[in-house]
Write an enzyme that holds these catalytic residues in place. Structure first.
Site, PDB file in Angstrom:
ATOM      1  N   GLU A 101       0.810  -1.216   0.000  1.00 26.60           N
ATOM      2  CA  GLU A 101       0.000   0.000   0.000  1.00 26.60           C
ATOM      3  C   GLU A 101       0.845   1.269   0.000  1.00 26.60           C
ATOM      4  OE1 GLU A 101      -4.106  -1.380   2.152  1.00 26.60           O
ATOM      5  OE2 GLU A 101      -2.393  -1.026   3.414  1.00 26.60           O
ATOM      6  N   CYS A 114       3.389   8.562   1.252  1.00 23.23           N
ATOM      7  CA  CYS A 114       3.940   7.650   2.259  1.00 23.23           C
ATOM      8  C   CYS A 114       4.177   6.302   1.577  1.00 23.23           C
ATOM      9  CB  CYS A 114       2.931   7.532   3.402  1.00 23.23           C
ATOM     10  SG  CYS A 114       3.468   6.422   4.687  1.00 23.23           S
ATOM     11  N   CYS A 121       6.720  -6.701   7.816  1.00 21.84           N
ATOM     12  CA  CYS A 121       7.947  -6.252   8.489  1.00 21.84           C
ATOM     13  C   CYS A 121       8.300  -7.298   9.529  1.00 21.84           C
ATOM     14  CB  CYS A 121       7.735  -4.895   9.158  1.00 21.84           C
ATOM     15  SG  CYS A 121       9.212  -4.284  10.004  1.00 21.84           S
ATOM     16  N   CYS A 125       7.199  -4.695  16.066  1.00 19.80           N
ATOM     17  CA  CYS A 125       6.872  -3.699  17.093  1.00 19.80           C
ATOM     18  C   CYS A 125       5.455  -4.005  17.577  1.00 19.80           C
ATOM     19  CB  CYS A 125       6.970  -2.281  16.530  1.00 19.80           C
ATOM     20  SG  CYS A 125       8.650  -1.906  15.996  1.00 19.80           S
ATOM     21  N   CYS A 128       2.245  -2.068  16.185  1.00 17.94           N
ATOM     22  CA  CYS A 128       2.189  -1.827  14.738  1.00 17.94           C
ATOM     23  C   CYS A 128       1.525  -3.005  14.029  1.00 17.94           C
ATOM     24  CB  CYS A 128       3.606  -1.612  14.203  1.00 17.94           C
ATOM     25  SG  CYS A 128       3.675  -1.533  12.402  1.00 17.94           S
ATOM     26  N   GLY A 170       6.987  -1.735   6.363  1.00 25.56           N
ATOM     27  CA  GLY A 170       8.357  -2.234   6.287  1.00 25.56           C
ATOM     28  C   GLY A 170       9.392  -1.356   6.944  1.00 25.56           C
ATOM     29  N   GLU A 171      10.559  -1.948   7.189  1.00 26.90           N
ATOM     30  CA  GLU A 171      11.697  -1.223   7.754  1.00 26.90           C
ATOM     31  C   GLU A 171      12.672  -0.935   6.599  1.00 26.90           C
ATOM     32  OE1 GLU A 171      12.939   0.347  10.515  1.00 26.90           O
ATOM     33  OE2 GLU A 171      14.585   0.632   9.138  1.00 26.90           O
ATOM     34  N   SER A 224      12.133   6.242  15.038  1.00 28.61           N
ATOM     35  CA  SER A 224      10.978   5.836  15.837  1.00 28.61           C
ATOM     36  C   SER A 224      11.448   5.465  17.232  1.00 28.61           C
ATOM     37  CB  SER A 224      10.292   4.636  15.168  1.00 28.61           C
ATOM     38  OG  SER A 224       9.808   5.036  13.909  1.00 28.61           O
ATOM     39  N   LEU A 225      11.364   6.416  18.153  1.00 24.48           N
ATOM     40  CA  LEU A 225      11.931   6.202  19.488  1.00 24.48           C
ATOM     41  C   LEU A 225      10.893   5.579  20.445  1.00 24.48           C
ATOM     42  CD1 LEU A 225      14.573   6.630  21.007  1.00 24.48           C
ATOM     43  CD2 LEU A 225      13.752   8.891  21.670  1.00 24.48           C
ATOM     44  N   HIS A 226       9.807   6.273  20.668  1.00 24.34           N
ATOM     45  CA  HIS A 226       8.631   5.763  21.387  1.00 24.34           C
ATOM     46  C   HIS A 226       8.811   5.506  22.885  1.00 24.34           C
ATOM     47  CE1 HIS A 226       7.046   5.479  17.414  1.00 24.34           C
ATOM     48  NE2 HIS A 226       7.625   4.352  17.091  1.00 24.34           N
ATOM     49  N   ASN A 301      -2.814   4.621  16.397  1.00 26.26           N
ATOM     50  CA  ASN A 301      -3.937   4.199  15.554  1.00 26.26           C
ATOM     51  C   ASN A 301      -4.254   2.748  15.862  1.00 26.26           C
ATOM     52  OD1 ASN A 301      -4.299   6.569  13.902  1.00 26.26           O
ATOM     53  ND2 ASN A 301      -2.258   6.105  13.125  1.00 26.26           N
ATOM     54  N   CYS A 344      -0.896   5.742   9.917  1.00 33.16           N
ATOM     55  CA  CYS A 344       0.340   5.071  10.316  1.00 33.16           C
ATOM     56  C   CYS A 344       0.074   3.749  11.008  1.00 33.16           C
ATOM     57  CB  CYS A 344       1.035   5.901  11.385  1.00 33.16           C
ATOM     58  SG  CYS A 344       2.156   7.059  10.768  1.00 33.16           S
TER      59      CYS A 344
HETATM   60  N1  SAH Z   1       9.705   0.791   9.960  1.00 32.73           N
HETATM   61  C1  SAH Z   1       9.870   2.183   9.989  1.00 32.73           C
HETATM   62  C2  SAH Z   1       8.973   2.947   9.046  1.00 32.73           C
HETATM   63  C3  SAH Z   1       7.569   2.460   8.919  1.00 32.73           C
HETATM   64  S1  SAH Z   1       6.532   2.693  10.337  1.00 32.73           S
HETATM   65  C4  SAH Z   1       9.744   2.718  11.401  1.00 32.73           C
HETATM   66  O1  SAH Z   1       9.338   1.968  12.284  1.00 32.73           O
HETATM   67  O2  SAH Z   1      10.100   3.869  11.621  1.00 32.73           O
HETATM   68  C5  SAH Z   1       6.250   4.462  10.274  1.00 32.73           C
HETATM   69  C6  SAH Z   1       5.851   5.061  11.613  1.00 32.73           C
HETATM   70  O3  SAH Z   1       4.558   4.622  12.027  1.00 32.73           O
HETATM   71  C7  SAH Z   1       6.795   4.681  12.737  1.00 32.73           C
HETATM   72  O4  SAH Z   1       7.145   5.800  13.515  1.00 32.73           O
HETATM   73  C8  SAH Z   1       5.967   3.728  13.532  1.00 32.73           C
HETATM   74  O5  SAH Z   1       6.409   3.631  14.848  1.00 32.73           O
HETATM   75  C9  SAH Z   1       4.592   4.321  13.402  1.00 32.73           C
HETATM   76  N2  SAH Z   1       3.502   3.406  13.745  1.00 32.73           N
HETATM   77  C10 SAH Z   1       3.455   2.081  13.557  1.00 32.73           C
HETATM   78  N3  SAH Z   1       2.281   1.581  14.012  1.00 32.73           N
HETATM   79  C11 SAH Z   1       1.569   2.615  14.491  1.00 32.73           C
HETATM   80  C12 SAH Z   1       0.269   2.747  15.050  1.00 32.73           C
HETATM   81  N4  SAH Z   1      -0.527   1.688  15.197  1.00 32.73           N
HETATM   82  N5  SAH Z   1      -0.158   3.960  15.416  1.00 32.73           N
HETATM   83  C13 SAH Z   1       0.651   5.039  15.240  1.00 32.73           C
HETATM   84  N6  SAH Z   1       1.878   4.987  14.698  1.00 32.73           N
HETATM   85  C14 SAH Z   1       2.339   3.790  14.327  1.00 32.73           C
HETATM   86 FE1  SF4 Z   2       8.288  -2.590  11.266  1.00 35.12          FE
HETATM   87 FE2  SF4 Z   2       8.216   0.078  11.607  1.00 35.12          FE
HETATM   88 FE3  SF4 Z   2       6.051  -1.471  12.140  1.00 35.12          FE
HETATM   89 FE4  SF4 Z   2       8.186  -1.594  13.726  1.00 35.12          FE
HETATM   90  S1  SF4 Z   2       6.866   0.190  13.388  1.00 35.12           S
HETATM   91  S2  SF4 Z   2       7.036  -3.341  12.945  1.00 35.12           S
HETATM   92  S3  SF4 Z   2       9.843  -1.354  12.286  1.00 35.12           S
HETATM   93  S4  SF4 Z   2       6.998  -1.145  10.155  1.00 35.12           S
END
Ligand code: SAH
Ligand code: SF4
Length: 366
Positions: A101, A114, A121, A125, A128, A170-171, A224-226, A301, A344
């Site tokens: 997508e 985007c 991936c 995480c 995600c 994806g990463e 992506s620190l979190h 989300n 996201c």
């Molecule tokens: N893999 C990479 C890029 C794709 S994810 C990464 O992790 O950075 C892009 C962004 O969406 C990242 O910051 C990720 O942490 C965030 N993300 C993933 N799942 C999410 C969710 N359910 N709600 C909000 N942000 C999310």
């Molecule tokens: Fe992969 Fe980024 Fe989702 Fe983590 S947040 S599972 S690295 S796509």
């Protein structure tokens, strides 16, 4: 590079897979001048050509030779969805049934695409949806740049794409070579000509690849620190167990120091009761104090079968205020396209075979 002779599969090369330097190598192998590469990149990416017949500044003889050994194969649009707020989502397919997508997000000042880099991936995480469905495969250069080519054709005149973020499925750093080639086309004046500040790579922190990235490009970086401590980050972003926060921030400093970037963006998903307290905001301020940082708070989300909830709005605002008072530019990402699941972390791309979850691949590549 062996483009024409001795290709192991003897198949036709897809010219959409080649960035300018690979295209130069391809034409050199054909015994053609270097400038042909620029012409071809322009035809494919700026004129949107899909057939050699259209390429009137190439001789008939050259077109016939190209036809024999190569082609221009673009991902197919399987379906398109439009949100009430103007966001669009496309589901694309290349050749083996796995789908991916892409999301187009128009705003007042800009229009952002985007882009996805992998089908699924492997990094798992916990918040995600993409990570929860497992990893299937890397996207080719053609599939990555094809997302921009398709969206650019749609918005040719009305709202051209001004920014690209590698924040889809994806990463990106685990599909390093293809992502770097695709990004070089995004910034190539013969292709899309975006400035390096308008191409952002988002990573969950694959530290060795971050150092490598700095050697080959200097696009904008989002990390992506979190979480502000390893104990929590280990749970949210499991790759942290391998590359903990201290090492990640060291790599960020290195990237910043060598690139003259304005700031590194740190992404921080807002999870109710998990990482959103004032104490955690203060810890974040302390952690980033010696890195020129911008912080992007992302409201979580939700997706089916998750126990996480998004932080309440006043809690997000309180968190933001603490960061801003400490001098950090802090934005709260607006959720866009939620009526079409385009936000996201909600991209799932209908992976054909979810049973192929293969964390072993990640372990081997990281
Ligand atoms: N893999 C990479 C890029 C794709 S994810 C990464 O992790 O950075 C892009 C962004 O969406 C990242 O910051 C990720 O942490 C965030 N993300 C993933 N799942 C999410 C969710 N359910 N709600 C909000 N942000 C999310
Ligand atoms: Fe992969 Fe980024 Fe989702 Fe983590 S947040 S599972 S690295 S796509």
């Amino acid at each position: 590079m062996e483009f024409v002779q001795n290709r192991p599969d003897k198949g036709q090369i897809n010219l959409l897979d080649l960035d300018r330097s690979s295209m130069e190598a391809f034409f050199a192998e054909m015994g053609e001048k270097r400038f042909r590469a620029g012409q071809m990149v322009k035809w494919i990416h700026q004129q949107g050509a899909a057939h050699f017949d259209e390429m009137t500044n190439l001789s008939k003889e050259l077109r016939a030779r190209l036809q024999q050994c190569s082609g221009i194969r673009v991902p197919k649009i399987v379906y398109e969805q439009k949100s009430k707020d103007g966001t669009r989502k496309w589901l694309l397919e290349m050749n083996c049934g796995n789908r991916v997508e892409t999301v187009y997000i128009p705003e007042r000042e800009r229009a952002t695409l985007c882009i996805s880099s992998q089908v699924g991936c492997a990094l798992e995480c916990s918040f995600c949806s993409t990570g929860q469905q497992g990893f299937n495969r890397n996207l080719s250069v053609a599939e990555i740049i094809g997302q921009l080519r398709i969206a650019s054709a749609v918005f040719d005149t009305q709202r051209p794409i001004s920014n690209v973020v590698m924040m889809g499925m994806g990463e990106p750093l685990l599909n390093f070579n293809n992502v770097v080639s695709a990004m070089s086309l995004m910034m190539d004046d013969f292709a899309y000509g975006l400035s390096k500040r308008r191409v952002t790579l988002s990573t969950s922190g694959v530290v060795p690849a971050l150092y490598r990235l700095r050697e080959v490009t200097d696009v904008a970086l989002a990390v992506s620190l979190h979480a502000s401590n390893d104990e929590l980050r280990d749970k949210l972003v499991p790759i942290n167990k391998k590359y903990p926060i201290k090492e990640l921030l060291k790599a960020c400093k290195h990237y910043f120091a060598e690139t003259n970037q304005r700031k590194i963006t740190f992404e921080y998903v807002m999870l109710d009761g998990i990482n959103d307290s004032p104490a955690q905001a203060n810890a974040l301020c302390k952690l980033l104090s010696d890195i020129p940082s911008k912080i992007n708070l992302i409201p979580f989300n939700p997706f089916p079968n998750t126990d996480y909830r998004c932080s309440k709005l006043p809690v997000i605002e309180r968190f933001q205020k603490i960061l801003m008072n400490a001098g950090y530019v802090t934005t709260v990402r607006k959720t866009r396209g939620d009526d079409i699941d385009a936000a996201c972390g909600q991209l799932v791309g209908k992976v054909a075979d979810r049973s192929r979850r293969s964390p072993g691949v990640a372990a081997a590549e990281v």
